[in-house]
Design a protein around this motif. Structure first.
Motif, PDB file in Angstrom:
ATOM      1  N   ALA A 138       7.149  -1.470   6.416  1.00  0.00           N
ATOM      2  CA  ALA A 138       8.319  -1.913   7.187  1.00  0.00           C
ATOM      3  C   ALA A 138       8.898  -3.220   6.653  1.00  0.00           C
ATOM      4  N   LEU A 139       8.095  -3.994   5.950  1.00  0.00           N
ATOM      5  CA  LEU A 139       8.612  -5.219   5.338  1.00  0.00           C
ATOM      6  C   LEU A 139       9.664  -4.896   4.295  1.00  0.00           C
ATOM      7  N   ARG A 140       9.554  -3.708   3.681  1.00  0.00           N
ATOM      8  CA  ARG A 140      10.491  -3.287   2.628  1.00  0.00           C
ATOM      9  C   ARG A 140      11.006  -1.881   2.950  1.00  0.00           C
ATOM     10  N   PRO A 141      11.716  -1.706   4.049  1.00  0.00           N
ATOM     11  CA  PRO A 141      12.125  -0.363   4.462  1.00  0.00           C
ATOM     12  C   PRO A 141      13.082   0.271   3.459  1.00  0.00           C
ATOM     13  N   GLY A 142      12.895   1.576   3.271  1.00  0.00           N
ATOM     14  CA  GLY A 142      13.773   2.310   2.373  1.00  0.00           C
ATOM     15  C   GLY A 142      13.471   2.132   0.902  1.00  0.00           C
ATOM     16  N   ARG A 143      12.468   1.333   0.559  1.00  0.00           N
ATOM     17  CA  ARG A 143      12.133   1.072  -0.843  1.00  0.00           C
ATOM     18  C   ARG A 143      10.868   1.819  -1.242  1.00  0.00           C
ATOM     19  N   ALA A 144      10.878   2.354  -2.454  1.00  0.00           N
ATOM     20  CA  ALA A 144       9.685   3.001  -2.986  1.00  0.00           C
ATOM     21  C   ALA A 144       8.688   1.928  -3.387  1.00  0.00           C
ATOM     22  N   LEU A 145       7.487   2.014  -2.838  1.00  0.00           N
ATOM     23  CA  LEU A 145       6.457   1.003  -3.091  1.00  0.00           C
ATOM     24  C   LEU A 145       5.291   1.643  -3.832  1.00  0.00           C
ATOM     25  N   ALA A 146       4.904   1.025  -4.932  1.00  0.00           N
ATOM     26  CA  ALA A 146       3.802   1.547  -5.733  1.00  0.00           C
ATOM     27  C   ALA A 146       2.499   1.499  -4.948  1.00  0.00           C
ATOM     28  N   ALA A 147       1.632   2.463  -5.244  1.00  0.00           N
ATOM     29  CA  ALA A 147       0.345   2.525  -4.548  1.00  0.00           C
ATOM     30  C   ALA A 147      -0.461   1.246  -4.767  1.00  0.00           C
ATOM     31  N   ASP A 148      -0.417   0.695  -5.982  1.00  0.00           N
ATOM     32  CA  ASP A 148      -1.176  -0.528  -6.252  1.00  0.00           C
ATOM     33  C   ASP A 148      -0.723  -1.678  -5.359  1.00  0.00           C
ATOM     34  N   LEU A 149       0.597  -1.785  -5.119  1.00  0.00           N
ATOM     35  CA  LEU A 149       1.112  -2.846  -4.252  1.00  0.00           C
ATOM     36  C   LEU A 149       0.620  -2.667  -2.824  1.00  0.00           C
ATOM     37  N   LEU A 150       0.666  -1.439  -2.317  1.00  0.00           N
ATOM     38  CA  LEU A 150       0.212  -1.174  -0.951  1.00  0.00           C
ATOM     39  C   LEU A 150      -1.291  -1.408  -0.812  1.00  0.00           C
ATOM     40  N   ILE A 151      -2.047  -1.048  -1.829  1.00  0.00           N
ATOM     41  CA  ILE A 151      -3.497  -1.277  -1.793  1.00  0.00           C
ATOM     42  C   ILE A 151      -3.787  -2.774  -1.721  1.00  0.00           C
ATOM     43  N   ALA A 152      -3.062  -3.558  -2.514  1.00  0.00           N
ATOM     44  CA  ALA A 152      -3.253  -5.009  -2.481  1.00  0.00           C
ATOM     45  C   ALA A 152      -2.855  -5.586  -1.135  1.00  0.00           C
ATOM     46  N   ASP A 153      -1.783  -5.066  -0.524  1.00  0.00           N
ATOM     47  CA  ASP A 153      -1.350  -5.554   0.787  1.00  0.00           C
ATOM     48  C   ASP A 153      -2.380  -5.247   1.871  1.00  0.00           C
ATOM     49  N   VAL A 154      -2.949  -4.060   1.816  1.00  0.00           N
ATOM     50  CA  VAL A 154      -3.824  -3.606   2.901  1.00  0.00           C
ATOM     51  C   VAL A 154      -5.247  -4.134   2.736  1.00  0.00           C
ATOM     52  N   TRP A 155      -5.786  -4.109   1.514  1.00  0.00           N
ATOM     53  CA  TRP A 155      -7.195  -4.463   1.316  1.00  0.00           C
ATOM     54  C   TRP A 155      -7.395  -5.813   0.642  1.00  0.00           C
ATOM     55  N   VAL A 166       6.714   9.282  -2.954  1.00  0.00           N
ATOM     56  CA  VAL A 166       7.551   9.114  -4.129  1.00  0.00           C
ATOM     57  C   VAL A 166       6.642   8.988  -5.345  1.00  0.00           C
ATOM     58  N   HIS A 167       7.224   9.004  -6.521  1.00  0.00           N
ATOM     59  CA  HIS A 167       6.423   8.944  -7.741  1.00  0.00           C
ATOM     60  C   HIS A 167       5.587   7.662  -7.759  1.00  0.00           C
ATOM     61  N   GLY A 168       4.286   7.826  -7.646  1.00  0.00           N
ATOM     62  CA  GLY A 168       3.374   6.699  -7.732  1.00  0.00           C
ATOM     63  C   GLY A 168       3.238   5.870  -6.474  1.00  0.00           C
ATOM     64  N   GLY A 169       3.814   6.340  -5.350  1.00  0.00           N
ATOM     65  CA  GLY A 169       3.704   5.527  -4.142  1.00  0.00           C
ATOM     66  C   GLY A 169       4.339   6.173  -2.926  1.00  0.00           C
ATOM     67  N   TYR A 170       4.828   5.321  -2.007  1.00  0.00           N
ATOM     68  CA  TYR A 170       5.351   5.810  -0.730  1.00  0.00           C
ATOM     69  C   TYR A 170       6.560   4.966  -0.309  1.00  0.00           C
ATOM     70  N   ARG A 171       7.314   5.503   0.640  1.00  0.00           N
ATOM     71  CA  ARG A 171       8.501   4.811   1.147  1.00  0.00           C
ATOM     72  C   ARG A 171       8.644   5.084   2.637  1.00  0.00           C
ATOM     73  N   LEU A 172       8.944   4.039   3.406  1.00  0.00           N
ATOM     74  CA  LEU A 172       9.244   4.194   4.821  1.00  0.00           C
ATOM     75  C   LEU A 172      10.710   4.576   4.959  1.00  0.00           C
TER      76      LEU A 172
END
Length: 318
Positions: free
Chosen positions: A34-51, A82-88
């Motif tokens: 939700a910090l970056r709505p509508g943007r494709a976020l790489a899995a590595d970025l989300l992993i770093a944010d969460v863990w 999305v390719h390599g990640g996810y998007r809200l």
């Protein structure tokens, strides 16, 4: 869906029904998206944010499982793969942080346009969206959280400036005193407090407040206050001298040199210039417009627009 990240993460359906989110990891993932709505976020970025710096052994698999759980809560269509990640799948105005920034920017512009009534209404709506520390479930996003908190301080300061501009300095002073105590080195805030004291006819208190502010700045930063505060001090001295029937006293200040005259490095002997003829502005500097988010949406899913005054998150009329 509407998403709240100004505090612990929340999600609400269009009718205001809250969505159960579960544990801290799930809330962290929703906050990161939700910090970056509508943007494709790489899995590595989300992993770093969460863990953070200690991801699980199979971090990619753990993220996939977490996304699946979040989809069960907010709906499968709410999160795209999305390719390599996810998007809200959300507009920035569906997230309270970005909506806050839109309203705060509009309020600041209204005050700059000499419309304090409109400014006060917009800023009240913006400030009503805050429920706690920004991005409370995302400890790895300290930079983004600090930026959001600065925007919150700017909005509070601008709302108090609107109160002074409305001719109610006495009502603004308690809030200004509390905020100034929390942020003693915030010179625009301190200047606004001095102007409010002067507008309320409390020049002696304003002079005492300046002395305290100057002492804090010199003690903690090793420099004199900036030009705005020093010139304001000179104006207060002239008002005080006039009210007492005493000769004017000029305050020793160091004039700015070059283009960066915001502070001086020590004492000088030249005096502050008299302000030009006309009324002295009541308000302090207005924070710049926020860049996040787009314009106010006319409606959501055929329902209602954001309410103009929302005492709690979320507004009940969604």
């Amino acid at each position: 869906m509407r998403y709240g990240i100004l505090g612990t993460a929340q999600a609400h359906r269009s009718d205001g029904t809250p969505v159960a989110l579960g544990g801290s990891r799930l809330r962290a993932l929703l906050t990161a998206l939700a910090l970056r709505p509508g943007r494709a976020l790489a899995a590595d970025l989300l992993i770093a944010d969460v863990w953070g710096p200690e991801p699980p052994a199979d971090a990619t698999g753990a993220l996939q499982a977490l996304v699946a759980r979040l989809r069960r809560s907010v709906g499968r269509d709410a999160i795209d793969s999305v390719h390599g990640g996810y998007r809200l799948c959300a507009d920035p105005s569906d997230v309270d942080l970005h909506r806050f920034e839109e309203l705060a920017a509009e309020g600041a512009q209204a005050l700059a346009d000499a419309d304090p009534v409109k400014a006060a209404a917009l800023l009240d709506d913006a400030l009503a969206l805050w429920r706690g520390p920004a991005l409370a479930d995302l400890p790895e996003a300290a930079g983004e959280a600090a930026r959001a908190e600065r925007g919150h301080l700017d909005a509070r300061r601008t709302r108090l400036a609107a109160e002074v501009a409305l001719g109610r300095p006495g009502q603004a002073l308690p809030g200004l005193a509390a905020l100034s105590a929390d942020h003693p080195l915030d010179e625009p805030l301190q200047a606004l407090r001095l102007r409010a004291l002067r507008a309320a006819g409390r020049t002696a208190e304003a002079l005492d407040a300046y002395a305290s502010v100057r002492a804090a700045i010199v003690d903690r930063l090793g420099v004199e206050p900036g030009l705005e505060l020093r010139n304001l001090h000179g104006e207060l001295l002239r008002v005080d001298a006039g009210s007492e029937g005493r000769p004017e006293v000029a305050e020793p200040v160091v004039p700015p040199s070059g283009s960066g005259g915001g502070r001086s490095g020590g004492r000088g002997t030249e005096t502050a210039a008299r302000p030009s003829a006309g009324a002295v502005p009541v308000t302090g500097p207005v924070p710049g417009r926020a860049t996040c988010g787009r314009g106010r949406p006319p409606s959501w899913a055929g329902r209602t627009t954001w309410p103009r005054s929302a005492p709690t998150w979320p507004p009940t009329a969604w």
